[in-house]
Motif scaffolding. Structure first.
Motif, short mmCIF file in Angstrom:
data_model
loop_
_atom_site.label_atom_id
_atom_site.label_comp_id
_atom_site.label_asym_id
_atom_site.label_seq_id
_atom_site.Cartn_x
_atom_site.Cartn_y
_atom_site.Cartn_z
N ILE A 24 1.11 -0.98 0.85
CA ILE A 24 -0.01 -0.01 -0.46
C ILE A 24 0.70 1.41 0.16
O ILE A 24 1.69 1.44 0.52
CB ILE A 24 -1.03 -0.08 1.33
N ILE A 60 -4.91 1.94 -12.29
CA ILE A 60 -3.98 0.30 -12.34
C ILE A 60 -3.34 -0.43 -11.59
O ILE A 60 -2.33 1.01 -10.75
CB ILE A 60 -3.19 0.67 -13.83
N GLY A 61 -3.47 -1.12 -10.68
CA GLY A 61 -3.21 -1.26 -9.38
C GLY A 61 -3.58 -1.55 -8.27
O GLY A 61 -3.35 -0.57 -7.54
N GLY A 120 -3.99 -3.14 -5.65
CA GLY A 120 -3.61 -3.72 -4.43
C GLY A 120 -4.81 -4.45 -3.34
O GLY A 120 -5.97 -4.34 -3.03
N GLY A 167 -6.82 -1.58 -2.49
CA GLY A 167 -7.94 -1.10 -2.46
C GLY A 167 -8.26 0.41 -2.14
O GLY A 167 -8.54 1.67 -2.02
N GLN A 216 -6.31 2.83 -2.44
CA GLN A 216 -5.96 4.03 -3.69
C GLN A 216 -7.16 4.93 -4.28
O GLN A 216 -7.69 5.64 -4.53
CB GLN A 216 -4.82 4.10 -4.75
N GLU A 247 -6.74 -5.05 -10.81
CA GLU A 247 -5.11 -5.65 -10.31
C GLU A 247 -5.54 -6.91 -10.88
O GLU A 247 -6.22 -8.11 -11.19
CB GLU A 247 -6.09 -5.49 -8.81
N GLY A 286 -6.86 -8.70 -13.87
CA GLY A 286 -7.06 -8.77 -15.35
C GLY A 286 -5.46 -7.53 -15.73
O GLY A 286 -4.62 -7.27 -14.87
N THR A 308 -2.27 -3.03 -17.83
CA THR A 308 -1.55 -1.79 -18.96
C THR A 308 -2.46 -1.80 -20.60
O THR A 308 -1.96 -1.35 -21.58
CB THR A 308 0.09 -2.37 -19.63
N ALA A 325 2.18 1.36 -10.48
CA ALA A 325 3.15 0.79 -10.17
C ALA A 325 4.05 1.32 -11.29
O ALA A 325 3.16 1.49 -12.85
CB ALA A 325 2.27 -0.50 -11.04
N LEU A 382 5.13 -2.60 -12.43
CA LEU A 382 4.28 -2.95 -13.69
C LEU A 382 4.20 -3.94 -15.23
O LEU A 382 4.73 -3.65 -15.37
CB LEU A 382 3.49 -1.99 -14.39
N GLY A 398 3.48 -6.71 -16.90
CA GLY A 398 2.68 -6.64 -18.75
C GLY A 398 2.30 -6.90 -19.87
O GLY A 398 3.86 -6.06 -20.29
N1 SAM Z 1 -3.17 0.99 -5.45
C1 SAM Z 1 -2.37 0.61 -4.64
C2 SAM Z 1 -3.13 0.95 -3.15
O1 SAM Z 1 -3.19 1.83 -2.84
O2 SAM Z 1 -3.10 0.15 -2.16
C3 SAM Z 1 -1.17 -0.06 -4.43
C4 SAM Z 1 -0.66 -0.10 -5.30
S1 SAM Z 1 0.54 -1.52 -5.47
C5 SAM Z 1 1.98 -0.34 -4.85
C6 SAM Z 1 0.91 -1.86 -7.31
C7 SAM Z 1 0.12 -2.71 -7.49
O3 SAM Z 1 0.12 -3.53 -9.20
C8 SAM Z 1 0.40 -4.13 -7.16
O4 SAM Z 1 -0.98 -5.03 -5.95
C9 SAM Z 1 0.44 -5.17 -8.17
O5 SAM Z 1 0.22 -6.35 -7.77
C10 SAM Z 1 -0.79 -4.11 -9.45
N2 SAM Z 1 -0.03 -3.96 -10.68
C11 SAM Z 1 1.70 -4.63 -11.50
N3 SAM Z 1 1.32 -4.74 -11.95
C12 SAM Z 1 -0.22 -5.00 -12.61
C13 SAM Z 1 -0.83 -5.07 -13.97
N4 SAM Z 1 -0.36 -4.69 -14.92
N5 SAM Z 1 -2.17 -4.84 -13.85
C14 SAM Z 1 -2.87 -4.45 -12.88
N6 SAM Z 1 -2.30 -4.76 -12.01
C15 SAM Z 1 -1.16 -4.66 -11.87
#
Ligand code: SAM
Length: 224
Positions: A69, A93-94, A96, A98, A100, A115, A141, A144, A160, A216, A218
Motif C-alpha cells: 500500500i 491500474i494496480g 492492491g 484498494g 487509492q 489488479e 486482469g 497495461t 506501479a 508494472l 504486463g
Molecule cells: N493502489 C494500491 C493501493 O492503494 O494499495 C497500491 C498498488 S501497489 C503499489 C501496485 C499494484 O499494482 C500491485 O498490487 C500489483 O499487483 C499491481 N500490478 C502490477 N502490474 C499490474 C498490471 N499490469 N495490471 C494490474 N495490476 C498490476
C-alpha cells in the motif's frame, strides 16, 4: 459509557487527521477535495491486521504477494496530480488493497480499478464493499491493456512503475484528461510522469517527482 470500538475509531480518526496535517498538508498538498478524502478514508482497514498500528505512519506497508500500500503522501500527491474536480470517471491500474481507489471514489463519480493478482483484487473488493464504496469496480486482469469497455476516462492513474506509458492507456484517456504514472528505465526507481491529452490528441508530458514503486507487469509493462 463509551465502548471499546468507539474509542478505537476515535483514536484512528485522530491519527488520520494528524497524518493529513503533518505528512500531506505540510508537504504542500493543497487541493481541498484531496485533503478531505484523505481525512475520511479509514486507511487502517485496508492494511493487514497485524500492521494496523502502523497504518498512519509515513511510509508504504506490505500487503502480501510482494506488493505494497503506497505511502499516504504519495497517494495524496498522485490524486492531486490528476486535477479532479469531482464527478469524473477514473481508471486505476494496480488496485492492491484498494486504498487509492477509495480515495479516488470520494472525489470521482465512478472508479474502475484493475489488479493482476486475483487474491488481492478479491480482498480489495470485500474491503471496499464493507465500506460501501459502491462506485468502485474492481477488475482482475492486465491493466497495461486498460479497460476498453468503459473508455474513455477523464483521468487514469497507474500505481506501479513501468518502462513507458502504455499506448493503450493513452488511447483510453479523454481529450483534456490527465494520466499519472511512475516511469523509469529500471524496474525499481521511477519519475512520476503526467501526460495531458490536448485537442487533436496532442500529448503534453511533465516530469513531477522521483518515486519508488513496485513493477508494472504486463503486455505493455515489464515482463515478469
Ligand atoms: N493502489 C494500491 C493501493 O492503494 O494499495 C497500491 C498498488 S501497489 C503499489 C501496485 C499494484 O499494482 C500491485 O498490487 C500489483 O499487483 C499491481 N500490478 C502490477 N502490474 C499490474 C498490471 N499490469 N495490471 C494490474 N495490476 C498490476
Amino acid at each position: 459509557m463509551i465502548d471499546n470500538n468507539t474509542q478505537k475509531a476515535d483514536l484512528f480518526e485522530s491519527l488520520r487527521h494528524r497524518m493529513v496535517e503533518e505528512q500531506i498538508i505540510r508537504r504542500g498538498v493543497t487541493n481541498p477535495l484531496v485533503i478531505s478524502a484523505m481525512k475520511k478514508v479509514p486507511r487502517h482497514l485496508f492494511v493487514p491486521k497485524d500492521l494496523i498500528h502502523k497504518a498512519y505512519e509515513d511510509r508504504p506497508l506490505p500487503i502480501g504477494h510482494e506488493q505494497t500500500i503506497s505511502q499516504p503522501y504519495i497517494v495524496a500527491y498522485m490524486t492531486q496530480a490528476l486535477r479532479l474536480v469531482g464527478g469524473e470517471k477514473v481508471l486505476e491500474i494496480g488496485t492492491g488493497c484498494g486504498y487509492q481507489a477509495a480515495v479516488l471514489a470520494e472525489i470521482a463519480k465512478e472508479v474502475y480499478t484493475i489488479e493482476r493478482i486475483a487474491e488481492l483484487a478479491e480482498k480489495a473488493k470485500n474491503t471496499l464493499k464493507s465500506l460501501n464504496y459502491n462506485n468502485v469496480h474492481v477488475v482482475v486482469g492486465d491493466g497495461t491493456l486498460g479497460l476498453d469497455e468503459f473508455a474513455p476516462y477523464d483521468a487514469i492513474i497507474v500505481t506501479a512503475g513501468g518502462p513507458k506509458i502504455p499506448k493503450t492507456l493513452i488511447e483510453q484517456l479523454k481529450v483534456g484528461g490527465s494520466l499519472v504514472m511512475p516511469v523509469g528505465e529500471y524496474k525499481y526507481g521511477q519519475t512520476l510522469t503526467r501526460i495531458t491529452k490536448g485537442v487533436n490528441g496532442k500529448i503534453n508530458e511533465e516530469k513531477l517527482i522521483d518515486v519508488l514503486f513496485v513493477p508494472l507487469i504486463g503486455d505493455e509493462g515489464w515482463k515478469q
